[in-house]
Design a protein around this motif. Structure first.
Motif, PDB file in Angstrom:
ATOM      1  N   SER A 153       0.858  -1.193   0.000  1.00 28.80           N
ATOM      2  CA  SER A 153       0.000   0.000   0.000  1.00 28.80           C
ATOM      3  C   SER A 153       0.886   1.231   0.000  1.00 28.80           C
ATOM      4  O   SER A 153       2.098   1.134   0.152  1.00 28.80           O
ATOM      5  CB  SER A 153      -0.838   0.060   1.278  1.00 28.80           C
ATOM      6  N   ALA A 154       0.245   2.381  -0.074  1.00 28.44           N
ATOM      7  CA  ALA A 154       0.951   3.641   0.143  1.00 28.44           C
ATOM      8  C   ALA A 154       1.270   3.767   1.622  1.00 28.44           C
ATOM      9  O   ALA A 154       0.596   3.166   2.460  1.00 28.44           O
ATOM     10  CB  ALA A 154       0.054   4.787  -0.278  1.00 28.44           C
ATOM     11  N   THR A 203      -2.450   8.358   0.921  1.00 19.30           N
ATOM     12  CA  THR A 203      -3.615   8.369   0.022  1.00 19.30           C
ATOM     13  C   THR A 203      -4.607   9.454   0.458  1.00 19.30           C
ATOM     14  O   THR A 203      -5.180  10.151  -0.383  1.00 19.30           O
ATOM     15  CB  THR A 203      -4.284   6.985  -0.040  1.00 19.30           C
ATOM     16  N   GLU A 246       1.174   4.514  -3.891  1.00 20.37           N
ATOM     17  CA  GLU A 246       1.666   3.146  -4.070  1.00 20.37           C
ATOM     18  C   GLU A 246       2.901   3.137  -4.971  1.00 20.37           C
ATOM     19  O   GLU A 246       3.826   2.349  -4.765  1.00 20.37           O
ATOM     20  CB  GLU A 246       0.567   2.259  -4.665  1.00 20.37           C
ATOM     21  N   PHE A 269      -3.865  -1.668  -4.970  1.00 18.54           N
ATOM     22  CA  PHE A 269      -4.820  -0.572  -5.165  1.00 18.54           C
ATOM     23  C   PHE A 269      -4.951  -0.091  -6.613  1.00 18.54           C
ATOM     24  O   PHE A 269      -6.058   0.034  -7.123  1.00 18.54           O
ATOM     25  CB  PHE A 269      -4.415   0.577  -4.237  1.00 18.54           C
ATOM     26  N   ARG A 323     -10.875   2.555  -2.238  1.00 18.30           N
ATOM     27  CA  ARG A 323     -10.098   2.726  -1.016  1.00 18.30           C
ATOM     28  C   ARG A 323      -9.986   1.395  -0.266  1.00 18.30           C
ATOM     29  O   ARG A 323     -10.957   0.650  -0.162  1.00 18.30           O
ATOM     30  CB  ARG A 323     -10.738   3.782  -0.093  1.00 18.30           C
ATOM     31  N   GLY A 324      -8.820   1.153   0.245  1.00 22.09           N
ATOM     32  CA  GLY A 324      -8.580  -0.114   0.952  1.00 22.09           C
ATOM     33  C   GLY A 324      -8.382  -1.282   0.007  1.00 22.09           C
ATOM     34  O   GLY A 324      -8.299  -2.436   0.426  1.00 22.09           O
ATOM     35  N   GLY A 325      -8.284  -0.991  -1.297  1.00 16.75           N
ATOM     36  CA  GLY A 325      -8.306  -2.048  -2.309  1.00 16.75           C
ATOM     37  C   GLY A 325      -7.038  -2.871  -2.461  1.00 16.75           C
ATOM     38  O   GLY A 325      -7.014  -3.799  -3.278  1.00 16.75           O
ATOM     39  N   SER A 326      -5.996  -2.566  -1.702  1.00 14.03           N
ATOM     40  CA  SER A 326      -4.780  -3.350  -1.935  1.00 14.03           C
ATOM     41  C   SER A 326      -4.898  -4.791  -1.423  1.00 14.03           C
ATOM     42  O   SER A 326      -4.211  -5.675  -1.924  1.00 14.03           O
ATOM     43  CB  SER A 326      -3.550  -2.650  -1.367  1.00 14.03           C
TER      44      SER A 326
END
Ligand code: ASP
Ligand code: MG
Length: 437
Positions: A35-36, A41, A119, A181, A195-198
């Motif tokens: 993730s970042a 983000t 990311e 993400f 959002r939160g997609g990683s």
């Protein structure tokens, strides 16, 4: 091959990045999804927000603050001057790229590019660190393989083919780093998995390469059997079925993004939830296996509104439910819970944007009552119908709490209760006391 995903807090500081590197350099071949850095983000969303509001100064201010923060990380992360210079040059280019958006027109397309840069930055920083430390690592860009189709669903065929191309282009590495993400859409434009997609990225990548295991690393020791913010003495659940994990993720357990479950489930790849702060803790294993006869965990979902429609027209009629559900469909409002009786139906929703219009329409079919400030309590475990007593244990635990709706039998894995939000804490505690302690 294993797929390991580390979230924003796990790469949130240079020290955390070094801790991640310790975990991924065990000699085994793997793909690492990052993730970042935490907070980034959100800052990128803020930058976009300023640009939508036609305030380039506001955006530049946030960009400057962020750049300063990142430049400081460089000194802490790297030891050699060469890698410091290389990473500073990379960051300069990145932040100038962000600044370029403050000058032109700003639309959704530009926003998608901006929010995905976190990311890009974190993966480049970690890859540079690995290379500086002499590890056999390579960065494979997610934008070259992660893609959604015209329905905004992941295009698994494409992902499978293209990720193999990427891996084959740099064969024999121990560690392949990639971005969570971010993706491209069906038209090749930069997009993201929400959002939160990683977590979702990791699951898709695991399915695409036929991974032996997908590990989601966070900073707690797996999925807990109740919400530690509201309940004393919660403990991690060792094993969950994918369906149980999906219910828990959807109904409130923040540790795993609900979308993450499906690709791994269909590919039959176990997902492990592990803790970067305590790497040897067993965590939670999610797989297609059911632990028979066990109640596993409880989760709660807030901000629920319940609607009850009663009508004598429903008596012995068919097509009534369809008419009711069509109204929710028209106003793009999804229903979480449903219970029916011969003269009425109750549903719960969490999106109230169109509540008034929906209620107006529903009034054509019956008497409508609305209940605000409700909460869904979801209890998961193995409740196949030959497994007697599951539902009675759960209801027994809630005997002091007024229950508005009960939904049971929708799957083999959960029973849900709709209660008033003010009763949430004592309901959760009562369930923990009676079911687990
Ligand atoms: N960085 C993205 C976010 O904050 C994706 C993720 O962390 O899963 O939502
Ligand atoms: Mg996350």
């Amino acid at each position: 091959m294993k797929v390991l995903k580390f979230g924003g807090t796990s790469v949130g500081t240079p020290q955390r990045m070094k801790d991640v590197v310790k975990l991924i350099t065990d000699g085994e071949q793997k793909i690492v999804v990052l993730s970042a850095m935490s907070g980034t983000t959100n800052s990128l969303v803020e930058i976009s927000d300023y640009l939508y509001k036609k305030n380039p100064e506001g955006a530049n201010e946030t960009i400057n603050v962020l750049e300063k923060k990142y430049r400081k990380h460089v000194d802490e992360l790297y030891t050699t001057d060469a890698m410091k210079q290389q990473t500073l040059a990379f960051l300069k280019e990145e932040f100038n790229y962000l600044r370029s958006f403050t000058k032109g027109i700003f639309t959704m397309f530009e926003e998608k590019i901006i929010v995905g840069q976190g990311e890009i930055i974190s993966t480049n920083m970690v890859t540079n660190y690995l290379l500086e430390q002499g590890y056999n690592a390579a960065l494979i860009p997610a934008l070259e393989f992660m893609r959604t189709d015209k329905n905004s669903e992941p295009d698994l065929e494409y992902i499978r083919e293209k990720i193999h191309d990427q891996l084959n282009a740099v064969p024999g590495k121990e560690i392949y780093i990639t971005q969570g993400f971010i993706c491209r859409n069906a038209y090749g434009e930069i997009d993201n998995l929400q959002r939160g997609g990683s977590d979702y990225s990791a699951s898709l990548i695991g399915a695409a390469v036929g991974a032996s295991e997908i590990q989601i690393w966070t900073d707690i020791d797996g999925m807990h059997n109740n919400d530690p913010r509201f309940v004393k003495n919660t403990s991690p659940v060792n094993h969950l079925h994918f369906e149980e994990a999906a219910e828990l993720a959807y109904f409130g357990a923040k540790i795993l993004h609900p979308t993450c479950v499906q690709p791994a489930k269909y590919a039959g790849i176990p997902v492990k939830l592990l803790n970067t702060m305590d790497p040897t803790a067993p965590g939670t294993i999610i797989s297609n296996e059911t632990e028979q006869g066990k109640i596993k965990a409880v989760a709660a979902k807030d901000n629920i509104t319940a609607i009850r429609i009663t009508s004598s027209r429903m008596l012995l009629a068919y097509g009534f439910l369809r008419k009711v559900f069509e109204i929710f469909e028209t106003y793009k409002t999804s229903i979480d819970m449903i219970t029916t009786s011969e003269v009425g139906v109750s549903v719960s929703i969490d999106n109230t944007a169109n509540l008034n219009t929906i209620v107006d329409e529903l009034k054509k079919f019956g008497h409508v009552q609305i209940y605000h400030d409700m909460c869904i309590i979801c209890v998961v475990g193995d409740l196949q119908s030959d497994n007697v007593g599951f539902e009675s244990k759960a209801t027994e635990a809630l005997k002091e709490v007024p229950v508005h709706m009960i939904s049971y039998g929708g799957s083999d894995h959960n029973i849900s209760f709709l209660i008033s939000a003010q009763d949430k804490q004592r309901a959760l505690q009562a369930l923990s006391d009676n079911l687990f302690n």
